[in-house]
Design an enzyme around this catalytic site. Structure first.
Site, PDB file in Angstrom:
ATOM      1  N   GLU A 105     -10.707 -38.750  20.169  1.00  0.00           N
ATOM      2  CA  GLU A 105     -11.128 -39.887  19.323  1.00  0.00           C
ATOM      3  C   GLU A 105     -10.850 -39.637  17.730  1.00  0.00           C
ATOM      4  O   GLU A 105     -11.174 -38.619  17.223  1.00  0.00           O
ATOM      5  CB  GLU A 105     -12.691 -39.976  19.419  1.00  0.00           C
ATOM      6  N   CYS A 151     -17.328 -46.393  18.212  1.00  0.00           N
ATOM      7  CA  CYS A 151     -17.278 -45.429  19.495  1.00  0.00           C
ATOM      8  C   CYS A 151     -16.775 -46.027  20.645  1.00  0.00           C
ATOM      9  O   CYS A 151     -15.998 -45.373  21.402  1.00  0.00           O
ATOM     10  CB  CYS A 151     -18.575 -44.566  19.783  1.00  0.00           C
ATOM     11  N   GLU A 175     -25.511 -41.170  23.114  1.00  0.00           N
ATOM     12  CA  GLU A 175     -24.848 -41.951  23.232  1.00  0.00           C
ATOM     13  C   GLU A 175     -23.281 -41.518  22.367  1.00  0.00           C
ATOM     14  O   GLU A 175     -23.444 -41.427  21.237  1.00  0.00           O
ATOM     15  CB  GLU A 175     -24.982 -43.426  22.259  1.00  0.00           C
ATOM     16  N   LYS A 210     -33.306 -39.878  11.454  1.00  0.00           N
ATOM     17  CA  LYS A 210     -32.064 -39.423  10.342  1.00  0.00           C
ATOM     18  C   LYS A 210     -31.160 -40.242  10.263  1.00  0.00           C
ATOM     19  O   LYS A 210     -30.245 -40.308  11.344  1.00  0.00           O
ATOM     20  CB  LYS A 210     -32.045 -38.004  10.696  1.00  0.00           C
TER      21      LYS A 210
END
Lengths: 290, 480
Positions: free
Chosen positions: B389, B292, B258, B184
């Site tokens: 983040e 990331c 991850e 996806k």
């Protein structure tokens, strides 16, 4: 002549290299497979579990920073001291697991040999699971395994020494420290092992051993935010408990070694799965040039 | 100094043919979603609607998983490793052949500059397929025992920051190991995955080996929680990663995750400062900071702080923000309105908490989603901009005095994905690399990727590695 009156033993926990009583003051009776009294063992509380994590965390720097050669020697020393307690281990395994003496002897032999097997891995594992990576560019790029930190180990409920060794040794050989919950009904080999550890060269806090019902300490350890990985071997056969412990472990994304459907035959050679489960791979990129 | 002006150099978009609507890719064919529901993918640089995309419901996901299962049992698991490898080599070649088309489409759908999609994303995508193609007939050498086995059907959910690259990280090792996949893509960037589906057809890949279901979070959840899935691979936020860890608890599914990061980029006083400044820029402004492993926390040794900041600000003044399809563009569009809102909010929090905000003078286009490169100074470890983040072109600057303090600050986060170290001293680099709790450490460089190099995080940055032999092991069962 009257029969000698035996000394009844009352054991304590093993935390931070010391043998404290449970903070709760509780203990419980340990019996052999036929129900005869063997000893009193400490009944660890949730606070004891948290204290053990603190002790394990403190020990991470020293143990993970030791050379692999040194860790291998320390582990081998443990096997030497275990050998000296051979007959005591046989007595305890036979009584706790209800095994014949030859079968208990075989299990203890295998447990000590397995400890030696793991001792030898300390300075080889990095070569087997590490790598240098041929990246397309002027870089020296290498990957090394590193310990993940504090590992909570729920020791197998059935196999009180061979199973115990098979889950404890792989966690510490890579440089992690451990909080271990011993088999609730058969804790004596774990307690004796803690006496072995205390009198060998393993630094205090590297292994911490709790005794008592699994249900009291396991949820605390699985949910503890300062625990990096958890081995659910002790929850084998209890799918519901294993699931709830995995759920708790998700809160800080602990590395999880899952509970098997039934406790395995620990005789088989274990392979590297358990050592690798508690190792992170660190990849370092360094430019090459003049 | 006078600024050197460039004439516009736009890449032609005529090379790519975007259809008005796309179905789901199931069992080798494009099919309509069961309930007919669709959503739009927009160009973040212009807000223009690019295409209507099918939204897969639970029934569609079920069909895709069943197709993957059939393909696994009937064809893919029966194929020799050699033939699996040849399919992957074919795919790699087609990607190289169609590289320009893929790069243009990636920039249009994602907003990233064509310079990056052309020179970084697409070449790396081809490289991943080449690398793992060669593993397919060598699995016995991977370190999982002599005869390792695939898991079966892999459910793979990927993010919007590197749409096709993340697809290659997931699909290439999965297929090499003998798994079939249902992937996806992110709802804001599905187009290159759908073009990849056409590439699978072009390569003659057996139907069902790769299935692509488009949709948002609900589609992803239905896929991850589908009982017919054996392995889950996810790249995305730590929050969703934890949800996935919970959803696979008590099942037989194996998961690799991850997740997020808050990397420290550490500059010592003996570092080559101009190179370090380039590394800082690359660390946080590459791909609009939608990375990331971005170096979002700059740690500068106090003695060179003024010098580094002055040179950094001067360098940022030369960055060109604008049309992603212009070959001169350094910083493209923020991927979505939603992401832009989040970046704005966190930046406002940074100011409210007392950090000083700075951006170079730059003109932003009127339409589309844009955010200027932004630097916060006077940041403390307690500030939210130093802890959370942001996933945008926002850099927080902190200082340190000793290597030990740098380590302490760098490790002071629940994340542990990456780190950078800038110093002239080799022994210090290796010492720092040992101390840093991060899965990737870049010394005197940053944001380098390669299919042979394992990538992945410590702590709450997730578990498992992608890339290299380690990445292959994530798709193989057996003794290590």
């Amino acid at each position: 002549m009257a029969e000698r009156l035996a000394v009844k033993k009352t054991y304590k926990l093993y935390v931070g290299g010391k043998f404290p009583r449970s903070e709760s003051g509780r203990s419980y009776e340990v019996t052999d497979a036929k129900g005869t009294f063997l000893a009193n063992a400490a009944w660890a509380s949730r606070k004891d579990a948290r204290d053990a994590v603190v002790a394990a965390r403190k020990a991470v720097g020293g143990w993970s920073g030791a050379t692999a050669y040194n860790r291998g020697q320390v582990l081998y020393r443990v096997a030497e001291v275990m050998e000296g307690r051979h007959s005591q281990f046989v007595d305890e395994v036979a009584a706790g697991e209800g095994l014949s003496r030859p079968k208990a002897t075989a299990a203890v032999d295998e447990a000590i040999d397995r400890w030696v097997w793991y001792a030898g891995w300390s300075d080889k594992i990095a070569q087997v699971v590490g790598s240098s990576n041929p990246v397309a560019g002027p870089y020296f790029d290498f990957s090394v395994p590193e310990p993940t930190g504090v590992v909570a180990v729920l020791a197998p409920q059935q196999s009180s020494l061979l199973g115990l060794v098979s889950v404890l040794a792989p966690a510490i050989v890579g440089g992690n420290t451990v909080v271990l919950t011993a088999s609730a009904e058969r804790p004596l080999p774990a307690i004796t092992l803690s006496e072995v550890l205390a009198t060998s060269d393993v630094p205090g806090g590297v292994v911490n051993i709790l005794t008592g019902p699994l249900g009291d300490t396991a949820p605390i350890l699985a949910a503890h935010m300062d625990v990096n990985a958890v081995d659910l071997a002790g929850a084998a056969g209890d799918a519901e408990q294993a699931r709830s412990l995995e759920l708790a472990a998700a809160d800080n994304l602990k590395r999880v070694v899952r509970a098997p459907e039934a406790e395995p035959d620990w005789i088989a050679e274990p392979g590297l799965d358990r050592i690798a489960a508690y190792l992170e791979t660190k990849t370092v990129w360094h430019p090459v040039g003049i | 100094m006078t600024k050197f002006e460039y004439a516009p150099a736009p890449e032609s978009r005529a090379i790519v043919d975007i259809k008005s609507s796309y179905g789901l890719f199931v069992n080798g064919e494009f099919v309509e979603p069961t309930d007919g529901s669709m959503f739009k993918s927009v160009n973040p640089a212009t807000e223009e609607v690019l295409a209507e995309i099918a939204s897969a419901g639970a029934e569609d996901v079920d069909k895709a998983v069943q197709a993957a299962r059939r393909a696994y049992e009937r064809t893919w698991s029966k194929l020799s490793g050699r033939d699996r490898g040849k399919y992957l080599f074919r795919i790699a070649r087609i990607i190289q052949e169609r590289a320009r088309e893929l790069a243009v489409l990636e920039s249009i759908d994602n907003g990233k500059p064509i310079r990056e999609s052309r020179d970084v994303d697409i070449p790396l995508v081809a490289a991943h397929f080449f690398y793992y193609a060669g593993w397919a007939d060598k699995l016995g050498y991977a370190g999982a025992g002599p005869d390792p086995k695939p898991y079966g059907v892999a459910a793979q959910v990927i993010p919007w920051n590197f749409p096709l690259l993340m697809l290659s990280w997931k699909i290439a090792p999965a297929l090499a190991a003998g798994n079939t996949v249902v992937l996806k893509p992110a709802e804001t960037t599905p187009l290159t995955a759908l073009l990849f589906a056409e590439i699978c057809q072009q390569a003659g890949l057996p139907p069902g080996v790769v299935n692509i279901v488009t949709g948002a979070g609900d589609t992803g959840r239905a896929l991850v929680e589908h009982p017919g899935v054996d392995k889950v691979a996810f790249t995305g936020s730590t929050e969703v990663g934890k949800q996935i860890a919970r959803s696979v608890a008590g099942t037989a599914k194996k998961a690799t995750l991850e997740l997020g990061g808050k990397a420290a980029n550490i500059v010592f006083d003996d570092a080559p400062i101009d190179q370090a400044v380039e590394g800082i820029v690359n660390g946080i402004f590459f791909n609009q900071g939608h990375v990331c492993c971005a170096g979002s926390r700059l740690l500068v040794q106090e003695s060179v702080y003024d010098d580094v900041l002055a040179r950094l600000k001067r360098r940022l003044g030369t960055l060109r923000v604008g049309d992603p399809l212009d070959k001169n563009t350094d910083i493209g569009a923020i991927n979505s309105a939603e992401q832009l809102t989040r970046i704005r909010e966190l930046s406002e929090v940074g100011e409210a908490e007392g950090a000083e905000r700075w951006s170079p003078e730059c003109e932003l286009p009127e339409r589309g989603f844009w955010f200027p490169p932004t630097v916060f100074t006077g940041v403390s470890q307690a500030h939210r901009i130093a802890r959370e983040e942001i996933f945008g072109p926002v850099l927080s600057v902190l200082t340190f005095r000793t290597p030990a303090e740098a380590v302490e600050k760098a490790n002071n986060t629940p994340f542990g994905l990456s780190a950078g170290v800038w110093t002239d001293k080799g022994s210090r680099i290796l010492w720092m690399a040992q101390q840093l709790r991060a899965g990737v450490v870049w010394a005197n460089t940053f944001n380098r990727f390669d299919p042979t190099s394992p990538f992945g995080g410590y702590k709450e940055s997730g578990y498992g590695r992608e890339g290299g032999r380690h990445g292959l092991l994530a798709y193989l069962k057996g003794e290590h």
